[in-house]
Motif scaffolding. Structure first.
Motif, short mmCIF file in Angstrom:
data_model
loop_
_atom_site.label_atom_id
_atom_site.label_comp_id
_atom_site.label_asym_id
_atom_site.label_seq_id
_atom_site.Cartn_x
_atom_site.Cartn_y
_atom_site.Cartn_z
N GLU A 350 0.83 -1.21 0.00
CA GLU A 350 0.00 0.00 0.00
C GLU A 350 0.87 1.26 0.00
O GLU A 350 0.57 2.23 -0.71
CB GLU A 350 -0.92 -0.01 1.22
N LEU A 351 1.93 1.27 0.80
CA LEU A 351 2.80 2.44 0.86
C LEU A 351 3.55 2.61 -0.46
O LEU A 351 3.71 3.73 -0.95
CB LEU A 351 3.79 2.30 2.01
N GLU A 354 1.18 4.09 -2.93
CA GLU A 354 0.92 5.50 -2.65
C GLU A 354 2.06 6.37 -3.18
O GLU A 354 1.84 7.43 -3.78
CB GLU A 354 0.74 5.72 -1.16
N LYS A 355 3.28 5.94 -2.95
CA LYS A 355 4.43 6.71 -3.41
C LYS A 355 4.47 6.78 -4.94
O LYS A 355 4.75 7.83 -5.52
CB LYS A 355 5.72 6.07 -2.89
N ARG A 357 1.95 6.49 -6.96
CA ARG A 357 0.85 7.36 -7.40
C ARG A 357 1.25 8.83 -7.31
O ARG A 357 0.91 9.63 -8.18
CB ARG A 357 -0.40 7.10 -6.55
N SER A 449 -0.79 12.55 -1.68
CA SER A 449 -0.75 11.81 -2.93
C SER A 449 -1.79 10.71 -2.88
O SER A 449 -1.66 9.74 -2.18
CB SER A 449 0.65 11.20 -3.14
N SER A 450 -2.86 10.90 -3.58
CA SER A 450 -3.95 9.95 -3.57
C SER A 450 -4.26 9.54 -5.00
O SER A 450 -3.93 10.24 -5.95
CB SER A 450 -5.19 10.57 -2.92
#
Length: 462
Positions: A350-351, A354-355, A357, A449-450
């Motif tokens: 998940e992390l 996110e990065k 993205r 950042s989504s």
């Protein structure tokens, strides 16, 4: 205040930059003209506002080492924080062992002659044992680029990873060099023999040009360290036994100290074919006798300058990134240049998503192709990095989770441009900046950042 570093810039009053010696993810190293007409090495590290990452690690190491004095340690003369930059003034060396090795390779030899190398390794072992047994510290980043030569003697430098031995470490807070790091470090354990492991790998590489563990990428390299059998075939039988013990996966099975490791190598030195050539010739009486001819060390080349190595492709410690040296592959015309790097990181899926993205959103990238382990991007933003044309820029990111429980993953990055309209200089500049930018996004936790736009459909980012 200076905004960019250039010749004649003074990052500290009285320290005028003369020539850049190295540049990488951690910052830049310059040769500088210091007060009194002395020459020094000046390292400039940009600090992150949240105080995490490589700068925190560098500061920790400097605070620990500033009071430690030894003739085989590269001296730190001062360090200050100036306008969100860490400025370190260091002793200026002649060259690194990596440079010394390169000199012998250019001379047609497989590596540094054994007798000369044993002298270097003995001095490294002495200072590592002092750090270990007197101060309870492990260097954790012993490799040819971090060991320097001054007037024929060794100076160990780069103290950004120095930590107490026999302790646990948060892998998120250190930046290891996978080809040289002891395997227990990836489990968060710092043993008293960790530096001995790195020293043994360095010894074989400088002697023969080959490391005990080799792989095409970080993923394979970590597997080799953890599960594979070291390739020691390039060493003599005597050296094989000694090096094999020094890089044993069980830290308790290694030599009692770095000095014991070197003493064992030196005891078998007279029988080494790596360093001695036997010849037969006639003496005064006409009888055939056997003589041993030892290769003489090469003399340092005239006007050789320091190379305090700041590896290109170095990643930060912010999220447990380990680091390898980036390389450029040239396959013909400039349009076929590639920029590649491999890193390993403690990044849960998940992390990591996110990065990635955040990077895609910031650079207005388009997802061309995406699978569970690989994503292919193209850059659309012409204004980013001052691009006259964004046509032809592609980024391929491949990720594989090495440990499902810890989230430890290997990440391979490949960047290239297939447009003939971009000149070579712009291509080289932009390719390197794209590589550093992507790695920066993976290093530091980004806020805001989504998922947005088409990239939200990516399997890799799911």
């Amino acid at each position: 205040m200076w905004s960019t570093l250039d010749v004649n810039t003074e990052p500290l009053p009285g320290y005028r930059l003369i020539r850049r010696l190295g540049r990488g993810g951690f910052g830049e190293v310059w040769e500088a003209d210091a007060p009194g007409g002395l020459r020094k090495a000046v390292k400039v590290v940009p600090l992150k506002r949240n105080g995490s990452g490589s700068d925190a690690s560098e500061l920790d190491g400097l605070r620990v080492m500033r009071s430690l004095r030894h003739p085989y340690l590269l001296s730190i003369e001062r360090f200050e924080i100036v306008d969100e930059h860490l400025i370190i003034v260091m002793e200026l060396a002649e060259q690194s062992l990596a440079d010394r090795f390169a000199d012998y390779i250019r001379d047609g030899r497989p590596g540094i002659p054994r007798d000369e190398l044993i002298g270097y390794i003995r001095e490294i072992a002495e200072v590592l044992d002092v750090m270990n047994w007197t101060h309870g510290l492990q260097h954790l980043d012993i490799k040819p680029e971090n060991i320097f030569v001054c007037s024929g003697h060794i100076k160990v430098g780069d103290f950004g990873l120095v930590r107490p031995g026999n302790t646990n470490v948060d892998v998120n807070a250190v930046a290891l060099s996978p080809p040289y790091a002891a395997p227990e470090l990836f489990d968060g354990r710092i043993e008293q023999t960790a530096d001995q492991y790195s020293l043994a790998v360095t010894y074989q590489e400088l002697l023969t040009g080959k490391r005990p563990f080799q792989a095409k990428d970080v993923r394979g390299l970590l597997y080799q360290h953890a599960m594979g059998r070291p390739d020691l075939s390039v060493l003599s039988q005597h050296d094989q036994k000694i090096v094999s013990r020094a890089i044993h996966r069980d830290p308790r099975q290694r030599h009692p100290s770095c000095r014991d490791f070197v003493d064992a190598l030196a005891r078998v030195g007279l029988g080494e074919t790596n360093s001695i050539r036997r010849t037969r010739s006639a003496d005064r009486r006409g009888l055939l006798v056997t003589r041993e001819v030892r290769p003489q060390p090469m003399q340092p080349k005239a006007r050789r300058v320091t190379r305090h190595h700041v590896p290109t492709g170095t990643t930060t410690a912010g999220l447990g990134m380990t680091r390898t040296q980036a390389f450029t592959t040239r396959t013909g015309e400039s349009s076929n240049e590639e920029w590649r790097d491999s890193v390993a990181a403690l990044l849960p899926t998940e992390l990591f998503a996110e990065k990635l993205r955040g990077f895609i959103s910031e650079h207005k990238a388009k997802i061309v192709e995406s699978t569970e382990e690989q994503i292919l991007l193209s850059i659309l933003d012409k204004k980013w990095l001052g691009l006259r044309s964004s046509k032809g820029w592609h980024i391929q990111v491949e990720s594989c989770c090495l440990n499902g429980q810890s989230g430890y993953r290997a990440i391979d990055i490949r960047i290239w441009n297939d447009s003939p309209k971009i000149d070579g200089e712009q291509r080289r500049r932009t390719g390197g900046q794209l590589l550093q930018s992507l790695k920066s996004w993976l290093m530091v936790v980004q806020s805001g950042s989504s998922p947005r736009g088409p990239h939200a459909r990516s399997k890799l980012l799911a």
